[in-house]
Design an enzyme around this catalytic site. Structure first.
Site, PDB file in Angstrom:
ATOM      1  NE  ARG A  51      -2.876   0.410   3.379  1.00 59.62           N
ATOM      2  CZ  ARG A  51      -2.198   0.659   4.492  1.00 59.62           C
ATOM      3  NH1 ARG A  51      -1.534   1.796   4.638  1.00 59.62           N
ATOM      4  NH2 ARG A  51      -2.180  -0.223   5.480  1.00 59.62           N
ATOM      5  CE1 TYR A 103     -18.304  10.077 -15.038  1.00 60.92           C
ATOM      6  CE2 TYR A 103     -17.650  10.217 -12.753  1.00 60.92           C
ATOM      7  CZ  TYR A 103     -18.104   9.484 -13.823  1.00 60.92           C
ATOM      8  OH  TYR A 103     -18.368   8.154 -13.664  1.00 60.92           O
ATOM      9  CG  ASP A 175     -11.306  15.255 -14.484  1.00 57.77           C
ATOM     10  OD1 ASP A 175     -10.700  14.685 -15.415  1.00 57.77           O
ATOM     11  OD2 ASP A 175     -12.197  14.706 -13.806  1.00 57.77           O
ATOM     12  CE  LYS A 200     -14.415   7.109 -17.638  1.00 58.93           C
ATOM     13  NZ  LYS A 200     -14.784   8.357 -16.982  1.00 58.93           N
TER      14      LYS A 200
HETATM   15  C1  LIG Z   1     -15.097   8.758 -15.631  1.00 55.04           C
HETATM   16  C2  LIG Z   1     -14.662  10.063 -15.118  1.00 55.04           C
HETATM   17  C3  LIG Z   1     -14.324  10.231 -13.771  1.00 55.04           C
HETATM   18  C4  LIG Z   1     -14.437   9.094 -12.771  1.00 55.04           C
HETATM   19  O1  LIG Z   1     -13.492   8.104 -13.003  1.00 55.04           O
HETATM   20  P1  LIG Z   1     -13.696   6.538 -12.676  1.00 55.04           P
HETATM   21  O2  LIG Z   1     -12.449   5.940 -13.214  1.00 55.04           O
HETATM   22  O3  LIG Z   1     -14.936   6.105 -13.395  1.00 55.04           O
HETATM   23  O4  LIG Z   1     -13.849   6.426 -11.212  1.00 55.04           O
HETATM   24  C5  LIG Z   1     -13.879  11.472 -13.359  1.00 55.04           C
HETATM   25  N1  LIG Z   1     -13.762  12.500 -14.233  1.00 55.04           N
HETATM   26  C6  LIG Z   1     -14.097  12.374 -15.532  1.00 55.04           C
HETATM   27  C7  LIG Z   1     -13.956  13.549 -16.450  1.00 55.04           C
HETATM   28  C8  LIG Z   1     -14.559  11.157 -16.020  1.00 55.04           C
HETATM   29  O5  LIG Z   1     -14.900  11.055 -17.304  1.00 55.04           O
END
Ligand SMILES: *Cc1c(COP(=O)(O)O)cnc(C)c1O
Length: 384
Positions: A51, A103, A175, A200
């Site tokens: 961890r 999101y 983000d 993604k």
């Molecule tokens: C999918 C997404 C998240 C969340 O991520 P996970 O891997 O599904 O937990 C956060 N920000 C954006 C822009 C996303 O598209």
């Protein structure tokens, strides 16, 4: 091996290469070991317990920090785990300013979980820097933005927001899931921390769930590491390896995503059944020039509006090669109905005000041959 002085793309291809001195492995190995033997009392190999640190994760985290131009990268079990750990940096009474076009899961964790711990949030149109300034209070500690926004793909002014945050002593959190460091590096514009859902584009194959934080300076990096090690949402060594493998094709994939999305957006724009197309690569997009100035490409996400909800539903049912599915950023094209899926947790009044209604479709344009994507859209959009 030294890889400085070579391009970002080359550095991502060479992630982990020649890092395993014992064997010379080109693909850095997976270390599943949960614990590590100590050479003597008070001594460590650098790894004690998985961890707190893992060799496979460390090589991945260094590659991620290098790609974003930051000093510390951290790999998490999901994008939400990364965001949650970032939010743990704040205290009760703190206030955040957050993009309203964001999101849905980020909205949900702030609204339904961090709200209980007295973290307050204002959602604003972050494509308008004056609205961000107006939303700040004496308790504001950070600005969290998505650019391009989700699902409407609005473009925030990164340099302007970075100087606003600097003046007010706010942490600028970006983000960067939609464009990735192959196309946009917010830390170079003055952001403090970058977040990814590596599920993604970084993962890129619809086969991995992971998240990332990259901090610009080492103090913040150390603080975020403390939070991750204390709360535990690390990425498994197997998934670290898979994500590192994915990074090697990131540059190539993003180029193709951009080319395909541009062609699809232009085709949609000319289609009589399509009322509006949202893609920063279109000259008619209000953030077009700004995105050219601050990024190296417009990405693979295209949203579009049809005349009514019934037609949108029909299109989703008629798709043959494109899948009707949540998520985005993989090599396979996916289409979703944000109002019902990814953004269902955003209150209906707010969604309506933004225009996220049931006639809005969001397309994650994959890397298939673009003629095949367009011919699938063509038959799906045809009435009857
Ligand atoms: C999918 C997404 C998240 C969340 O991520 P996970 O891997 O599904 O937990 C956060 N920000 C954006 C822009 C996303 O598209």
């Amino acid at each position: 091996m030294t890889t400085s002085g070579v391009s970002r793309h080359t550095r991502s291809v060479l992630a982990g290469v020649k890092r395993d001195a014992a064997t010379g492995a080109i693909s850095f190995p997976i270390y599943p070991s949960s614990t590590y033997a100590h050479p003597a009392v008070g001594e460590s190999t650098g790894f004690d317990y998985t961890r707190s640190g893992n060799p496979t994760r460390q090589v991945l985290e260094e590659a991620l920090a290098d790609l974003e131009g930051g000093s510390r990268g951290l790999a998490f079990s999901s994008g939400m785990a990364a965001l949650t750990t970032l939010f743990l940096h704040f205290s009760a009474g703190d206030h955040l300013v957050v993009s309203e076009d964001l999101y849905g899961g980020t909205y949900r964790v702030l609204d339904q979980i961090f709200g209980k711990f007295a973290l307050s949030v204002s959602y604003v149109d972050t494509t308008d820097s004056s609205k961000v300034a107006a939303a700040c209070t004496p308790h504001t500690k950070a600005l969290l933005i998505e650019t391009p926004g989700n699902p409407l793909l609005g473009i925030a002014d990164l340099p302007a927001l970075a100087s606003l945050c600097q003046e007010r002593g706010l942490l600028l959190c970006v983000d960067n899931t939609f464009l990735t460091p192959a196309l946009q590096r917010p830390l170079e514009h003055g952001a403090d921390v970058v977040i990814h859902s590596a599920t993604k584009y970084l993962g890129g194959h619809n086969d991995l769930c992971a998240g990332v934080l990259v901090a610009r300076n080492s103090d913040l990096g150390e603080r975020l590491y403390f939070l991750q090690n204390s709360t535990g949402a690390i990425l498994s060594p197997q998934d670290c390896w898979l994500l590192m493998r994915s990074l090697k094709t990131l540059g190539l994939r993003m180029e193709r995503h951009c080319d395909n999305a541009q062609a699809v957006a232009e085709w949609l724009l000319a289609h009589p059944a399509v009322e509006q197309v949202y893609y920063p690569g279109l000259p008619s997009h209000p953030g077009h020039q700004r995105n050219i100035a601050q990024s190296d490409g417009h990405g693979g996400m295209v949203s579009f509006r049809l005349g009514n909800a019934d037609h949108a539903k029909q299109v989703l049912q008629k798709l043959r090669r494109i899948s009707f599915a949540e998520s985005l950023g993989g090599v396979e094209s996916l289409m979703t109905l944000p109002a019902v899926q990814t953004h269902a947790d955003i209150p209906v009044e707010q969604r309506k005000r933004l225009g996220v209604c049931e006639s809005l479709l969001r397309l994650s344009v994959g890397i298939e041959s673009v003629e095949d994507i367009i011919s699938d859209l063509d038959q799906a959009l045809a009435r009857g």
